[in-house]
Design an enzyme around this catalytic site. Structure first.
Site, PDB file in Angstrom:
ATOM      1  N   ASP A 178      -5.157   1.879   5.008  1.00 23.93           N
ATOM      2  CA  ASP A 178      -4.060   2.177   5.318  1.00 23.93           C
ATOM      3  C   ASP A 178      -4.190   3.110   6.811  1.00 23.93           C
ATOM      4  O   ASP A 178      -4.320   4.208   6.572  1.00 23.93           O
ATOM      5  CB  ASP A 178      -3.297   2.807   4.557  1.00 23.93           C
ATOM      6  N   ASP A 197       0.166   0.308  12.120  1.00 24.64           N
ATOM      7  CA  ASP A 197      -0.087   0.745  10.572  1.00 24.64           C
ATOM      8  C   ASP A 197      -0.376  -0.804   9.637  1.00 24.64           C
ATOM      9  O   ASP A 197       0.379  -1.311   9.561  1.00 24.64           O
ATOM     10  CB  ASP A 197       1.212   1.344  10.028  1.00 24.64           C
TER      11      ASP A 197
END
Length: 489
Positions: A109, A304
């Site tokens: 992430d 992201d």
């Protein structure tokens, strides 16, 4: 295009959100001080009411996520094969922790900065299939006796901080601080994933710890280059698929030139914004028509990998759908739009001062087909008012269409055109890589402020010359349909 029954279509959307929960932490805790293949899991079947919950949850997850504020050897680089989970809903790789080292699957992430793992004394049950970390089984684990918590739109994870040896993509940090989670909200974790590795900057780490990748990048001479890169596969448009599929490749310390063509177009992170991987969204078009955007910080976007979709300001997203004839706000799910499935939607995004408009494929824009005629789009309105979050969150809907590079010095994000070899992996079913303990090319010591059973699979990393050749063999076999499993080094 074949369409799914309404209930199944809704269920597919819901399944995507489940995995995003893992990749969307907004953490709070007492401060302390190579490459990976990805895999995907098939969508679970759910009913219409569950779809509504899923869509709402997507917004909640992002709003919660962004609401919060050595010894060494020669330079090296490494890679790890990724797993594509639930039709592009999330992508994960593997790490190894402790002494002896035991492997775990974790969401990768770039939108957060903390590492955490589920603990054996509070999370797992005999039936959930989630591998957990047992601190008593590691001779090198240190309990930091500090509480740790991460809040999500759909729940929270809590525990304490510890430090231990962590291996990832062919590198090791021998005193990496991470969360040992003993309390997790229902459905926050889904097997086989055991936790999350944040790949953002230390400035947004709730634990106060320096992220694994940044420790290596800051340790001069360890990495060939202070960067990491992703190539993500696409299965969202595949009608038949396994729960977990080959997900692409993560590289640490070097890029894989076989996965892209041309130059990497780097755009610097705006000065003082090194926390999330921020880019300024300079232009957005749909079917050749421009969408009016704010400028400066009003157009900042976090790039992201831990987010499935693309979220943005209400006015801009509304203006985007206004260019799609027949689109309409989705009833019961504020912020989402439906549109006619027969419409081929071509969206492009341009960042910073670049002249390149990067396209998003129609397959990625079409999040889910609800009926024979109606689809849901992958762009949705996201509210970040009153938070430190940027107004745009750009997730895998975009990133599957480019080779993405995250470079710490100078702090920048780069995109490049995917090669034919990379594109050939889209939709190619095969066995997903499993968590692994691999060879270590370099070891560094992590921050000391405030202070099992091996599962075989794809290599956790290797020196550049070995890694590149093994990867080439794996990729060729996957594309030809001969194999889809792990690479052993």
């Amino acid at each position: 295009m074949h369409y799914l029954p309404y209930s199944l279509a809704l269920s597919c959307l819901l399944s995507l959100a489940q995995d995003n929960v893992l990749a969307a932490p907004s953490a709070s805790a007492s401060p302390l001080p190579r490459a990976i293949p990805l895999v995907r899991r098939a969508a679970a079947q759910r009913n219409a009411s569950e779809l509504s919950s899923w869509l709402s949850r997507q917004k909640e997850i992002l709003e919660a996520k962004y609401s919060g504020s050595a010894a060494q050897r020669k330079r090296a680089s490494g890679f790890n094969l990724l797993t594509n989970q639930n039709a592009d809903s999330s992508f994960y790789g593997s790490i190894a922790v402790g002494t002896p080292a035991i492997s775990y699957d974790v969401i990768l992430d770039t939108g957060s900065s903390d590492l955490w793992l589920a603990a054996s004394d509070g999370v797992s049950t005999t039936s959930d299939g989630i591998p957990t970390f047992d601190s008593t089984a590691s001779s090198t684990f240190t309990d930091l006796d500090t509480t740790f918590s991460i809040s999500y739109g759909s729940g929270a994870a809590r525990g304490t901080l510890g430090k231990d040896a962590v291996q990832f993509a062919g590198f090791e940090v021998d005193q990496q601080t991470f969360g040992v989670v003993t309390q997790v909200s229902t459905d926050l974790l889904s097997a086989p994933v055991s936790g999350l590795m944040g790949l953002g900057f230390a400035s947004i780490a709730a634990s106060g710890a320096t992220p694994f990748w940044q420790t290596l990048a800051d340790n001069d001479g360890t990495l060939d280059s202070p960067l990491m890169a992703f190539q993500l596969t696409r299965f969202v448009d595949t009608t038949t698929s396994n729960a977990l599929q080959p997900g692409g490749t993560f590289n640490l310390g070097a890029v894989n030139t076989s996965l892209f063509t041309g130059a990497i177009d780097y755009q610097d992170i705006p000065s003082g914004e090194e926390g999330y991987w921020i880019q300024e969204l300079a232009a957005l078009t749909v079917n050749g028509n421009s969408v009016t955007l704010d400028s400066g910080s009003g157009a900042y976007a976090a790039i992201d990998t831990g987010t499935t979709l693309v979220g943005g300001p209400q006015d801009a997203v509304s203006a985007l759908y206004a260019q799609i004839e027949g689109s309409a706000p989705l009833t019961g799910n504020e912020g989402y739009w439906s549109y006619p499935c027969s419409t081929n939607v071509n969206v492009t995004m341009k960042f910073g001062s670049s002249s390149i408009a990067w396209p998003i494929s129609n397959a990625d824009f079409l999040l889910q087909q609800l009926s024979q005629d109606t689809c849901v789009g992958a762009f949705f309105a996201l509210s970040t008012a009153g938070t430190s979050a940027p107004p745009w969150i750009v997730g895998d809907t975009f990133l599957k269409n480019v080779y993405s590079v995250f470079r710490s010095s100078p702090a920048s994000v780069g995109f490049a055109t995917l090669s034919a070899e990379a594109l050939a992996m889209n939709g190619k079913t095969g066995a997903a890589p499993s968590a692994t303990v691999g060879a270590v090319s370099a070891t560094v010591t992590g921050s000391t402020a405030n202070s099992g059973t091996d599962r075989s699979s794809s290599a956790n990393g290797a020196p550049p010359s070995v890694g590149a050749s093994v990867y080439a063999l794996w990729a060729a076999a996957l594309v030809s349909g001969l194999v889809g499993g792990a690479v052993m080094l």
